[in-house]
Design a protein around this motif. Structure first.
Motif, PDB file in Angstrom:
ATOM      1  N   ALA A  64       5.366  40.017  75.132  1.00 44.62           N
ATOM      2  CA  ALA A  64       6.110  41.391  76.227  1.00 44.62           C
ATOM      3  C   ALA A  64       7.039  40.191  76.947  1.00 44.62           C
ATOM      4  CB  ALA A  64       5.033  41.950  76.827  1.00 44.62           C
ATOM      5  N   LEU A  65       6.525  39.353  77.152  1.00 44.79           N
ATOM      6  CA  LEU A  65       7.662  38.781  78.195  1.00 44.79           C
ATOM      7  C   LEU A  65       8.241  37.546  77.428  1.00 44.79           C
ATOM      8  CD1 LEU A  65       4.972  36.364  80.765  1.00 44.79           C
ATOM      9  CD2 LEU A  65       7.273  38.009  81.174  1.00 44.79           C
ATOM     10  N   GLN A  66       8.436  36.871  75.688  1.00 45.15           N
ATOM     11  CA  GLN A  66       8.715  37.345  74.921  1.00 45.15           C
ATOM     12  C   GLN A  66      10.456  38.165  74.902  1.00 45.15           C
ATOM     13  OE1 GLN A  66       7.891  35.289  71.477  1.00 45.15           O
ATOM     14  NE2 GLN A  66       6.194  34.911  72.321  1.00 45.15           N
ATOM     15  N   ALA A  67       9.628  39.288  74.771  1.00 37.91           N
ATOM     16  CA  ALA A  67      10.772  40.457  74.055  1.00 37.91           C
ATOM     17  C   ALA A  67      11.753  40.780  75.416  1.00 37.91           C
ATOM     18  CB  ALA A  67       9.767  41.360  73.734  1.00 37.91           C
ATOM     19  N   LEU A  68      10.923  40.742  76.874  1.00 36.85           N
ATOM     20  CA  LEU A  68      11.714  41.087  77.973  1.00 36.85           C
ATOM     21  C   LEU A  68      12.704  39.463  78.109  1.00 36.85           C
ATOM     22  CD1 LEU A  68      12.623  41.934  80.624  1.00 36.85           C
ATOM     23  CD2 LEU A  68      10.996  40.484  81.393  1.00 36.85           C
ATOM     24  N   ASP A  69      12.126  38.422  78.062  1.00 39.13           N
ATOM     25  CA  ASP A  69      14.178  37.596  78.161  1.00 39.13           C
ATOM     26  C   ASP A  69      14.964  38.032  76.596  1.00 39.13           C
ATOM     27  OD1 ASP A  69      12.466  36.392  79.577  1.00 39.13           O
ATOM     28  OD2 ASP A  69      11.384  34.052  78.524  1.00 39.13           O
ATOM     29  N   LEU A  70      14.232  38.482  75.663  1.00 41.66           N
ATOM     30  CA  LEU A  70      15.119  38.985  74.539  1.00 41.66           C
ATOM     31  C   LEU A  70      16.206  39.569  75.053  1.00 41.66           C
ATOM     32  CD1 LEU A  70      13.511  38.939  71.338  1.00 41.66           C
ATOM     33  CD2 LEU A  70      15.578  37.268  72.034  1.00 41.66           C
ATOM     34  N   ALA A  71      15.526  41.241  75.599  1.00 46.39           N
ATOM     35  CA  ALA A  71      16.307  41.694  75.967  1.00 46.39           C
ATOM     36  C   ALA A  71      17.512  41.583  77.456  1.00 46.39           C
ATOM     37  CB  ALA A  71      15.130  43.402  76.890  1.00 46.39           C
ATOM     38  N   LYS A  72      17.277  40.717  78.662  1.00 48.28           N
ATOM     39  CA  LYS A  72      17.751  40.298  79.796  1.00 48.28           C
ATOM     40  C   LYS A  72      19.151  39.062  78.487  1.00 48.28           C
ATOM     41  CE  LYS A  72      14.726  39.843  83.351  1.00 48.28           C
ATOM     42  NZ  LYS A  72      14.239  38.893  84.100  1.00 48.28           N
ATOM     43  N   GLN A  73      19.017  39.028  77.678  1.00 54.57           N
ATOM     44  CA  GLN A  73      19.930  37.211  76.988  1.00 54.57           C
ATOM     45  C   GLN A  73      21.079  38.989  76.401  1.00 54.57           C
ATOM     46  OE1 GLN A  73      17.904  34.843  74.354  1.00 54.57           O
ATOM     47  NE2 GLN A  73      17.005  34.058  75.574  1.00 54.57           N
ATOM     48  N   LYS A  74      20.296  40.446  75.629  1.00 55.60           N
ATOM     49  CA  LYS A  74      21.183  41.480  75.012  1.00 55.60           C
ATOM     50  C   LYS A  74      22.076  41.717  75.907  1.00 55.60           C
ATOM     51  CE  LYS A  74      20.545  43.951  71.234  1.00 55.60           C
ATOM     52  NZ  LYS A  74      21.375  42.935  70.169  1.00 55.60           N
ATOM     53  N   ARG A  75      21.792  41.977  76.313  1.00 53.40           N
ATOM     54  CA  ARG A  75      22.597  42.737  78.271  1.00 53.40           C
ATOM     55  C   ARG A  75      21.197  43.346  79.351  1.00 53.40           C
ATOM     56  NH1 ARG A  75      22.343  47.630  77.173  1.00 53.40           N
ATOM     57  NH2 ARG A  75      22.150  48.706  75.261  1.00 53.40           N
ATOM     58  N   PHE A  76      21.524  44.045  80.610  1.00 52.57           N
ATOM     59  CA  PHE A  76      21.259  44.471  81.134  1.00 52.57           C
ATOM     60  C   PHE A  76      21.256  46.161  80.724  1.00 52.57           C
ATOM     61  CE2 PHE A  76      22.721  41.597  84.620  1.00 52.57           C
ATOM     62  CZ  PHE A  76      21.279  40.848  84.729  1.00 52.57           C
ATOM     63  N   ASP A  77      19.881  46.657  81.629  1.00 48.99           N
ATOM     64  CA  ASP A  77      19.848  47.866  81.017  1.00 48.99           C
ATOM     65  C   ASP A  77      19.204  47.987  79.519  1.00 48.99           C
ATOM     66  OD1 ASP A  77      19.163  50.351  81.976  1.00 48.99           O
ATOM     67  OD2 ASP A  77      21.229  51.181  80.896  1.00 48.99           O
ATOM     68  N   CYS A  78      18.474  47.147  78.997  1.00 50.45           N
ATOM     69  CA  CYS A  78      18.440  46.862  77.360  1.00 50.45           C
ATOM     70  C   CYS A  78      16.500  47.429  77.380  1.00 50.45           C
ATOM     71  CB  CYS A  78      18.405  45.733  76.902  1.00 50.45           C
ATOM     72  SG  CYS A  78      18.518  45.050  75.492  1.00 50.45           S
ATOM     73  N   PHE A  79      16.030  48.088  75.686  1.00 48.63           N
ATOM     74  CA  PHE A  79      15.077  48.163  75.767  1.00 48.63           C
ATOM     75  C   PHE A  79      15.752  46.659  73.787  1.00 48.63           C
ATOM     76  CE2 PHE A  79      12.047  49.032  72.572  1.00 48.63           C
ATOM     77  CZ  PHE A  79      10.829  48.798  73.115  1.00 48.63           C
ATOM     78  N   MET A  80      13.831  45.653  74.292  1.00 49.93           N
ATOM     79  CA  MET A  80      13.679  44.896  73.066  1.00 49.93           C
ATOM     80  C   MET A  80      12.397  44.986  72.014  1.00 49.93           C
ATOM     81  SD  MET A  80      16.680  43.712  71.801  1.00 49.93           S
ATOM     82  CE  MET A  80      16.075  42.770  70.376  1.00 49.93           C
ATOM     83  N   ALA A  81      11.595  45.071  71.474  1.00 50.33           N
ATOM     84  CA  ALA A  81      10.692  44.895  70.509  1.00 50.33           C
ATOM     85  C   ALA A  81      10.022  43.363  70.616  1.00 50.33           C
ATOM     86  CB  ALA A  81      10.484  46.530  69.542  1.00 50.33           C
ATOM     87  N   PHE A  82       9.288  43.113  70.210  1.00 54.44           N
ATOM     88  CA  PHE A  82       8.216  42.173  70.448  1.00 54.44           C
ATOM     89  C   PHE A  82       8.825  41.889  68.253  1.00 54.44           C
ATOM     90  CE2 PHE A  82       5.442  39.006  68.028  1.00 54.44           C
ATOM     91  CZ  PHE A  82       5.855  37.389  68.503  1.00 54.44           C
ATOM     92  N   GLU A  83       9.290  40.496  68.021  1.00 54.23           N
ATOM     93  CA  GLU A  83       9.388  40.715  66.779  1.00 54.23           C
ATOM     94  C   GLU A  83       8.512  39.205  66.865  1.00 54.23           C
ATOM     95  OE1 GLU A  83      13.033  40.887  65.220  1.00 54.23           O
ATOM     96  OE2 GLU A  83      13.400  42.971  65.940  1.00 54.23           O
ATOM     97  N   PRO A  84       7.918  39.169  65.548  1.00 53.82           N
ATOM     98  CA  PRO A  84       7.933  37.849  65.686  1.00 53.82           C
ATOM     99  C   PRO A  84       8.451  36.255  65.429  1.00 53.82           C
ATOM    100  CG  PRO A  84       5.991  39.406  64.638  1.00 53.82           C
ATOM    101  CD  PRO A  84       7.596  39.566  64.993  1.00 53.82           C
ATOM    102  N   ASN A  85       8.358  35.058  66.097  1.00 48.55           N
ATOM    103  CA  ASN A  85       9.559  34.738  65.703  1.00 48.55           C
ATOM    104  C   ASN A  85       8.568  33.087  65.616  1.00 48.55           C
ATOM    105  OD1 ASN A  85      11.012  32.029  65.896  1.00 48.55           O
ATOM    106  ND2 ASN A  85      12.590  33.045  67.506  1.00 48.55           N
ATOM    107  N   GLN A  86       8.640  32.426  64.121  1.00 48.85           N
ATOM    108  CA  GLN A  86       7.777  31.091  63.719  1.00 48.85           C
ATOM    109  C   GLN A  86       8.603  30.111  64.112  1.00 48.85           C
ATOM    110  OE1 GLN A  86       5.159  31.523  61.701  1.00 48.85           O
ATOM    111  NE2 GLN A  86       5.010  29.232  62.256  1.00 48.85           N
ATOM    112  N   GLY A  87      10.089  30.074  64.377  1.00 46.34           N
ATOM    113  CA  GLY A  87      10.331  29.315  65.748  1.00 46.34           C
ATOM    114  C   GLY A  87       9.783  28.827  66.853  1.00 46.34           C
ATOM    115  N   HIS A  88       9.225  30.026  67.709  1.00 52.07           N
ATOM    116  CA  HIS A  88       8.831  30.004  68.980  1.00 52.07           C
ATOM    117  C   HIS A  88       7.535  29.652  68.707  1.00 52.07           C
ATOM    118  CE1 HIS A  88       8.022  31.449  73.309  1.00 52.07           C
ATOM    119  NE2 HIS A  88       7.628  32.179  72.713  1.00 52.07           N
ATOM    120  N   GLU A  89       6.769  29.713  67.907  1.00 52.34           N
ATOM    121  CA  GLU A  89       5.427  29.951  68.014  1.00 52.34           C
ATOM    122  C   GLU A  89       4.894  28.572  67.097  1.00 52.34           C
ATOM    123  OE1 GLU A  89       1.259  30.329  68.087  1.00 52.34           O
ATOM    124  OE2 GLU A  89       2.822  31.751  68.590  1.00 52.34           O
ATOM    125  N   THR A  90       5.714  28.159  66.666  1.00 54.77           N
ATOM    126  CA  THR A  90       5.900  26.146  66.168  1.00 54.77           C
ATOM    127  C   THR A  90       6.044  25.529  67.172  1.00 54.77           C
ATOM    128  OG1 THR A  90       6.592  27.180  64.214  1.00 54.77           O
ATOM    129  CG2 THR A  90       6.431  24.412  65.248  1.00 54.77           C
TER     130      THR A  90
END
Length: 178
Positions: free
Chosen positions: A136-162
């Motif tokens: 949820a925190l990863q998805a929140l970081d993506l929402a903040k990067q995209k724009r304020f007032d935004c929702f992002m659902a978590f999507e697995p990211n193999q690079g981040h997991e590695t």
């Protein structure tokens, strides 16, 4: 609203239940945008008033059985029971709109606020409370990067997991060396 410890305990219980039930649950990590700027401009008392008003507004938009808790300074966790991907987005949009449309009366002035929200589905994308929080925190970081007032659902990211696995290995090596 629950404190961080109680929120984590509630999340543990939801994860355990979801592993044996057929329904999914959503966990949203909700952050108030620009709280640092509000604190710098108007003071921490006004920032606290904004946090309290946002919490009250979010709580008023919960369904029966849903849970809200304070995660950190400007973050709240929301557990939404019996919630799939479509319902998670609808819920997030409801929370975004409720804060966006609110005028928050403070001791200094009236203030508008916005949120950023990251969400994860349990048990599909998280099989532990720690995993749900992390995703949820990863998805929140993506929402903040995209724009304020935004929702992002978590999507697995193999690079981040590695990278995460490498960091765990390094921490284990350092701990073993000490």
């Amino acid at each position: 609203q629950l404190n961080r410890t109680r929120l984590t305990e509630a999340l543990d219980a939801v994860v355990a239940k979801s592993l044996t039930a057929t329904q999914s649950t959503a966990f949203l990590m909700v952050a108030i945008n620009n709280l640092a700027m509000i604190n710098q401009t108007f003071g921490f008392d006004v920032g606290d008033q904004v946090i309290a008003a946002a919490a009250k507004t979010l709580k008023s938009r919960l369904r029966g059985g849903d849970i809200i808790g304070r995660y950190s300074a400007n973050k709240f966790g929301i557990i939404i029971n019996d919630c799939g991907p479509g319902a998670m987005r609808i819920s997030a949009d409801r929370f975004l709109k409720s804060i966006r449309d609110a005028v928050i009366s403070t001791s200094a002035c009236q203030i508008s606020a916005t949120l950023s929200i990251g969400g994860v589905l349990i048990p599909d994308q998280a099989t532990s409370a720690q995993m749900a929080l992390s995703h949820a925190l990863q998805a929140l970081d993506l929402a903040k990067q995209k724009r304020f007032d935004c929702f992002m659902a978590f999507e697995p990211n193999q690079g981040h997991e590695t990278t995460r696995q490498k960091n765990i290995a390094i921490a284990d090596d350092v701990s073993a060396a000490l």
